[in-house]
Write a protein that holds these residues in place. Structure first.
Motif, PDB file in Angstrom:
ATOM      1  N   GLY A  45     -13.512   3.122   8.167  1.00  0.00           N
ATOM      2  CA  GLY A  45     -14.439   4.219   7.930  1.00  0.00           C
ATOM      3  C   GLY A  45     -15.889   3.902   8.229  1.00  0.00           C
ATOM      4  O   GLY A  45     -16.686   4.806   8.484  1.00  0.00           O
ATOM      5  N   SER A  46     -16.255   2.635   8.239  1.00  0.00           N
ATOM      6  CA  SER A  46     -17.651   2.250   8.480  1.00  0.00           C
ATOM      7  C   SER A  46     -17.913   1.857   9.934  1.00  0.00           C
ATOM      8  O   SER A  46     -19.020   1.444  10.265  1.00  0.00           O
ATOM      9  N   ALA A  90       0.816  -1.217   0.000  1.00  0.00           N
ATOM     10  CA  ALA A  90       0.000   0.000   0.000  1.00  0.00           C
ATOM     11  C   ALA A  90       0.849   1.266   0.000  1.00  0.00           C
ATOM     12  O   ALA A  90       0.428   2.299  -0.517  1.00  0.00           O
ATOM     13  N   THR A 103      -6.135   4.735   2.288  1.00  0.00           N
ATOM     14  CA  THR A 103      -7.048   3.678   2.708  1.00  0.00           C
ATOM     15  C   THR A 103      -6.767   2.478   1.819  1.00  0.00           C
ATOM     16  O   THR A 103      -6.693   2.627   0.599  1.00  0.00           O
ATOM     17  N   ALA A 104      -6.575   1.317   2.442  1.00  0.00           N
ATOM     18  CA  ALA A 104      -6.258   0.108   1.678  1.00  0.00           C
ATOM     19  C   ALA A 104      -6.735  -1.111   2.459  1.00  0.00           C
ATOM     20  O   ALA A 104      -7.021  -1.027   3.655  1.00  0.00           O
ATOM     21  N   GLN A 105      -6.783  -2.229   1.780  1.00  0.00           N
ATOM     22  CA  GLN A 105      -7.177  -3.484   2.424  1.00  0.00           C
ATOM     23  C   GLN A 105      -5.930  -4.070   3.093  1.00  0.00           C
ATOM     24  O   GLN A 105      -5.175  -4.812   2.487  1.00  0.00           O
ATOM     25  N   ASP A 152      -7.184   0.781   7.332  1.00  0.00           N
ATOM     26  CA  ASP A 152      -7.822  -0.325   6.633  1.00  0.00           C
ATOM     27  C   ASP A 152      -9.134   0.174   6.060  1.00  0.00           C
ATOM     28  O   ASP A 152      -9.814   1.017   6.663  1.00  0.00           O
ATOM     29  N   GLU A 153      -9.521  -0.370   4.929  1.00  0.00           N
ATOM     30  CA  GLU A 153     -10.730   0.088   4.244  1.00  0.00           C
ATOM     31  C   GLU A 153     -12.006  -0.094   5.055  1.00  0.00           C
ATOM     32  O   GLU A 153     -13.010   0.561   4.788  1.00  0.00           O
ATOM     33  N   THR A 154     -11.993  -0.929   6.077  1.00  0.00           N
ATOM     34  CA  THR A 154     -13.190  -1.150   6.899  1.00  0.00           C
ATOM     35  C   THR A 154     -13.341  -0.145   8.039  1.00  0.00           C
ATOM     36  O   THR A 154     -14.420  -0.041   8.616  1.00  0.00           O
TER      37      THR A 154
END
Length: 165
Positions: free
Chosen positions: A121-122, A77, A153-155, A117-119
């Motif tokens: 934000g939720s 990333a 932001t990345a996985q 991590d992309e998660t």
């Protein structure tokens, strides 16, 4: 070190006008015990792991508290080799206004590279490190991520298999 110590994450957040609450838990530092003391599930926390590159550049990786960091994905990333990631030591964290056990994605080191991590934000309202191991910050993830406008932001997290992706 010359001069005053760098300001910590709460001061950085306050200077940015972010809405957050600081929670003290001076005798509790283990993540599971911190969650019990605060009355929040581990899934509602953001843990931040700190690394340095061979050039002494600070790299902060923020993932859900119950997830595992995927080191190779983090390295990809930010465009470096996995072998170039070394854990940040106490002295390096101090220069960023933090202590081991209290790392936060928001730091006094404005040159730090931050990857969420992309998660994250939720997640909504979460607790994360405050810069010190004896306290935590309660903050909306939108506010947390907005405090680091240059963040990527990345996985980069591996979530437990029983959790939806």
């Amino acid at each position: 070190m010359d001069g005053p110590a760098p300001i910590g994450p709460p001061e950085v957040l306050a200077a940015l006008g972010a809405a957050f609450r600081l929670h003290e838990h001076p005798d509790v530092t283990c993540p599971v015990e911190v969650c019990a003391a605060l009355g929040v599930p581990l899934e509602r926390t953001v843990k931040t792991l700190a690394f340095v590159t061979p050039e002494d550049h600070l790299l902060l990786a923020a993932v859900p508290g119950h997830a595992r960091l995927r080191y190779g994905a983090l390295a990809r990333a930010v465009g470096i080799r996995r072998g170039d990631l070394s854990p940040a030591g106490t002295e390096r964290l101090t220069r960023a206004g933090m202590q081991p056990g209290g790392v936060c994605p928001v730091s006094a080191d404005r040159a730090a590279t931050v990857v969420f991590d992309e998660t994250v934000g939720s997640l909504g309202l979460v607790h994360c490190g405050s810069g010190r191991p004896g306290s935590s910050i309660e903050i909306e993830t939108a506010e947390l991520m907005a405090a680091v406008p240059t963040a990527a932001t990345a996985q980069i997290a591996g979530l437990p298999v029983d959790e939806p992706a």
